[in-house]
Write a protein that holds these residues in place. Structure first.
Motif, PDB file in Angstrom:
ATOM      1  N   LEU A   1      12.321 -15.930 -12.044  1.00 51.02           N
ATOM      2  CA  LEU A   1      11.879 -14.682 -11.012  1.00 51.02           C
ATOM      3  C   LEU A   1      12.684 -13.403 -11.672  1.00 51.02           C
ATOM      4  N   PHE A   2      14.185 -13.302 -11.772  1.00 53.69           N
ATOM      5  CA  PHE A   2      14.727 -12.324 -12.179  1.00 53.69           C
ATOM      6  C   PHE A   2      14.206 -11.812 -13.354  1.00 53.69           C
TER       7      PHE A   2
ATOM      8  N   THR B   1       9.401 -12.651  -0.298  1.00 55.40           N
ATOM      9  CA  THR B   1       9.803 -13.781   0.034  1.00 55.40           C
ATOM     10  C   THR B   1       9.365 -14.431   1.308  1.00 55.40           C
TER      11      THR B   1
ATOM     12  N   THR C   1       9.584 -17.699  -5.297  1.00 55.93           N
ATOM     13  CA  THR C   1      10.483 -17.176  -3.879  1.00 55.93           C
ATOM     14  C   THR C   1      10.607 -18.633  -2.888  1.00 55.93           C
TER      15      THR C   1
ATOM     16  N   GLY D   1       8.311 -10.559  -6.222  1.00 58.11           N
ATOM     17  CA  GLY D   1       9.823 -11.087  -5.663  1.00 58.11           C
ATOM     18  C   GLY D   1       9.956 -11.036  -4.129  1.00 58.11           C
TER      19      GLY D   1
ATOM     20  N   ALA E   1      15.116 -19.249 -10.089  1.00 60.65           N
ATOM     21  CA  ALA E   1      15.574 -17.681  -9.701  1.00 60.65           C
ATOM     22  C   ALA E   1      15.831 -16.971 -11.022  1.00 60.65           C
TER      23      ALA E   1
ATOM     24  N   ARG F   1       9.490   1.829 -15.713  1.00 64.74           N
ATOM     25  CA  ARG F   1      10.267   3.026 -16.244  1.00 64.74           C
ATOM     26  C   ARG F   1       9.803   3.453 -17.483  1.00 64.74           C
TER      27      ARG F   1
ATOM     28  N   ILE G   1       0.818  -1.321  -0.003  1.00 67.56           N
ATOM     29  CA  ILE G   1      -0.153   0.076  -0.043  1.00 67.56           C
ATOM     30  C   ILE G   1       0.855   1.319  -0.213  1.00 67.56           C
TER      31      ILE G   1
ATOM     32  N   SER H   1       5.699  -5.942  -9.173  1.00 73.19           N
ATOM     33  CA  SER H   1       7.152  -6.555  -9.124  1.00 73.19           C
ATOM     34  C   SER H   1       7.577  -6.756  -8.024  1.00 73.19           C
TER      35      SER H   1
ATOM     36  N   ASN I   1      10.168  -3.924 -13.827  1.00 72.48           N
ATOM     37  CA  ASN I   1      10.834  -2.839 -13.498  1.00 72.48           C
ATOM     38  C   ASN I   1      11.133  -1.897 -14.724  1.00 72.48           C
TER      39      ASN I   1
ATOM     40  N   THR J   1      10.695  -9.976 -12.688  1.00 75.53           N
ATOM     41  CA  THR J   1      10.705  -8.691 -12.045  1.00 75.53           C
ATOM     42  C   THR J   1      11.668  -7.534 -12.882  1.00 75.53           C
ATOM     43  N   LEU J   2      12.657  -7.960 -13.616  1.00 71.52           N
ATOM     44  CA  LEU J   2      13.472  -6.957 -14.458  1.00 71.52           C
ATOM     45  C   LEU J   2      12.630  -6.529 -15.730  1.00 71.52           C
TER      46      LEU J   2
END
Lengths: 294, 311
Positions: B289-290, B236, B261, B234, B286, B301, B176, B230, B297, B293-294
């Motif tokens: 996951l990477f 965990t 995670t 990620g 992993a 942007r 939030i 994102s 992100n 999220t990349l």
């Protein structure tokens, strides 16, 4: 002659105004929702920890018997971790910030490093755990030692320090630099004697915020395999260690078997939250007190 | 310069000092560059460790099985199966629940703080809400497991002790402040002239908010949602503690589910011997996951830069 029928306007407006008022209170209650949850969380943890937090709890070593178990090992481990994370992030973070703000030419390399740092800030902490596990624990052979945990955490919180140091350096007005050059100072002399002292409060704030993030992070430590077993209190950076969040993690999992472990976890959470509140208020005090405006 | 006898000595002394100064001036930039380069090395380190072991994983398990199978039984002694879909499902369900909590509450909080609240109310409420973001996730995990799940079990009979619902909700609460603060920033940057213009035409505060401010700030608001997603992907500790370890491929959030995670945590805590398929599966998960999220992100942007309104 009337051009505007006021009663019609009022009739039409009243619905919209009522709606406006109703929605305002809905928005307010949504805003308060988070705070209510926060209050419940703090209340629950406080209630669960009553009778469990005392001097013995802080100074005893771990024990399988809940009444005798203490968090001395976890407190010492967390302090050791800070001893690595603090200096490492400070040197690397401030170095990076100075390079980007004062030395690097605005070009491809500059924007590459900048993009890289903001990307790193968005990488999940557990991925840093995998990096630490592969590089520090296995490749360098540090095992689950303080140095392995500390370096992993340092890389994780590095972007926080870099970004806040950059902001602090950027806010130093250029006339200070020019005055320094005017006195015949070299670039590094200017950075060392003028820019850094002027941006110190901002840098310190960033470092403290990074430390408080590192204190609460659990995922990387779980992944690199930090134990919460009956290990000796660490005394050097090569020793195995445990930390406050790891203690909370294991006690929470074990609370399924032994109810008292939930109280121990709650008591450790209270200690952790107090540490975090102290750190964060220090950061706020530094920012408010020492931030000069030019 | 009292210690120097003659002008000649003073000149020599000065020369020596200038020389050391100029050496320092030459070394420092490279040292600083080295510090900056560590962050690049970190990224390189992450990408390479993930890629190497992931490649080894895909030598043993086919790409198609990994991304299209629905059974994950890494520890099964006979015929272990590796498919990431149950984990993706677990991650998707908890993230969905989290965003169902975080988006409406975060956005209305942002609207209240930026459009309705008085200056003092805002000064008090905003930092209080940001405290939520500073609480370690392990504490939220404890809260979800020992409080939220038992409460939900009173309301929903049949809810299992570990489930996707409770960690999802708690994760939403954690997110939030992120959604609220980024959306509020976006709304605050909408110039007042636009609000006043709308009000002069007779719009109520509500209409100003929904027809002027939110549309004008939409890029920043959507970026905050994407960043929240994102973050949820990620996260965990909350899911590790409260969502269990059943690798179910299901939409049923009342049952135990495992996220990507939480799988990583389970495998790393369980001493998977280096070189086994289980060990490599850790890196494949992993890596996924990477990448997820990349992409999120970068999308955030892109949205906030591409669609930034210029006034």
């Amino acid at each position: 002659m009337k051009y505007i029928d006021l009663s019609a306007v009022e009739k039409k407006m009243s619905k919209r105004l009522l709606m406006n008022k109703a929605v305002k209170y809905i928005f307010l209650s949504a805003t308060l929702f988070g705070l209510v949850i926060l209050a419940i969380l703090v209340y629950r943890v406080a209630i669960d920890s009553i009778g469990w937090i005392n001097l013995d709890f802080l100074t005893n070593k771990l024990s399988t018997a809940p009444e005798r178990a203490g968090i001395k090992g976890a407190i010492v481990g967390t302090l050791w971790l800070m001893l690595i994370v603090g200096p490492v992030t400070m040197i690397l973070g401030v170095g990076t910030a100075i390079y980007l703000e004062e030395y690097a030419k605005r070009g491809k390399l500059h924007s590459f490093i900048q993009t890289n740092i903001s990307n790193l800030a968005g990488v999940p902490s557990i991925v840093f755990g995998i990096l630490g596990l592969t590089i520090f624990v296995r490749l360098f052979g540090f095992g689950t030692s303080i140095i392995a945990g500390g370096l992993t955490m340092a890389l994780l919180v590095l972007p926080i320090v870099v970004v806040s140091a950059q902001e602090a350096i950027r806010s130093v007005p250029s006339f200070l630099r020019e005055a320094s050059y005017g006195m015949g100072a070299t670039k590094w002399q200017t950075v060392k004697n003028v820019v850094l002292p002027a941006s110190l409060p901002g840098i310190l704030t960033g470092v403290i915020l990074a430390l408080s993030r590192a204190i609460g992070e659990t995922a990387p430590l779980v992944v690199i395999g930090i134990p919460a077993l009956l290990i000796p209190i660490p005394s050097s950076i090569g020793d195995n260690f445990t930390a406050l969040p790891m203690q909370i993690y294991y006690w929470t999992l074990d609370s399924v078997m032994v109810d008292e472990y939930a109280n121990l976890a709650a008591a450790t959470i209270v200690v952790l939250l107090i540490v975090l509140i102290l750190l964060n208020s220090t950061a706020i005090i530094i920012r408010n007190k020492f931030q000069k405006r030019y | 310069m009292a210690q120097h006898e003659s002008v000649k000595e003073i000149i020599q002394y000065k020369k020596k000092r200038t020389k050391t100064t100029s050496i320092i001036e030459k070394i420092i930039p490279s040292l600083l560059f080295l510090a900056a380069f560590i962050s690049v090395l970190t990224t390189v380190g992450i990408v390479f460790t993930l890629i190497f072991e992931t490649v080894l994983f895909f030598r043993e398990v086919s790409f198609i099985e990994f991304f299209s199978g629905t059974v994950l039984k890494p520890l099964s002694p006979v015929d272990p199966q590796f498919s990431i879909l149950p984990l993706v499902m677990g991650t998707f369900m908890t993230t969905l629940i989290a965003m169902l909590v975080a988006i409406p509450i975060g956005l209305t909080t942002a609207v209240y703080l930026s459009e309705y609240a008085s200056g003092t109310t805002r000064k008090v409420l905003k930092p209080l809400i940001e405290v939520l973001a500073g609480i370690p996730t392990i504490v939220y995990g404890f809260f979800a497991f020992t409080f939220v799940t038992p409460v939900l079990r009173e309301i929903i009979p049949g809810l299992s002790a570990t489930n996707a619902l409770s960690p999802g909700i708690v994760m939403g609460i954690m997110i939030i402040p992120m959604v609220a603060s980024l959306s509020e920033d976006a709304m605050n940057s909408v110039p007042n002239a636009m609000r006043e213009g709308a009000k002069a035409l007779g719009a109520t505060q509500l209409e100003v908010t929904f027809r002027v401010v939110i549309p004008a700030a939409i890029s920043g608001i959507i970026a905050s949602f994407v960043l929240g997603i994102s973050r949820a992907i990620g996260e965990t500790m909350i899911v590790t503690i409260a969502s269990g370890s059943s690798k179910n491929f299901t939409f049923d959030v009342t049952q135990s589910m495992q996220t990507m995670t939480a799988y990583i945590v389970e495998i790393t805590s369980g001493d998977a011997a280096a070189g086994t398929t289980i060990y490599y599966s850790l890196y494949a998960v992993a890596m996924t996951l990477f990448v997820f999220t990349l992409l999120m992100n970068m999308l955030a942007r892109y949205i906030s830069s591409r669609f930034r309104e210029v006034y």
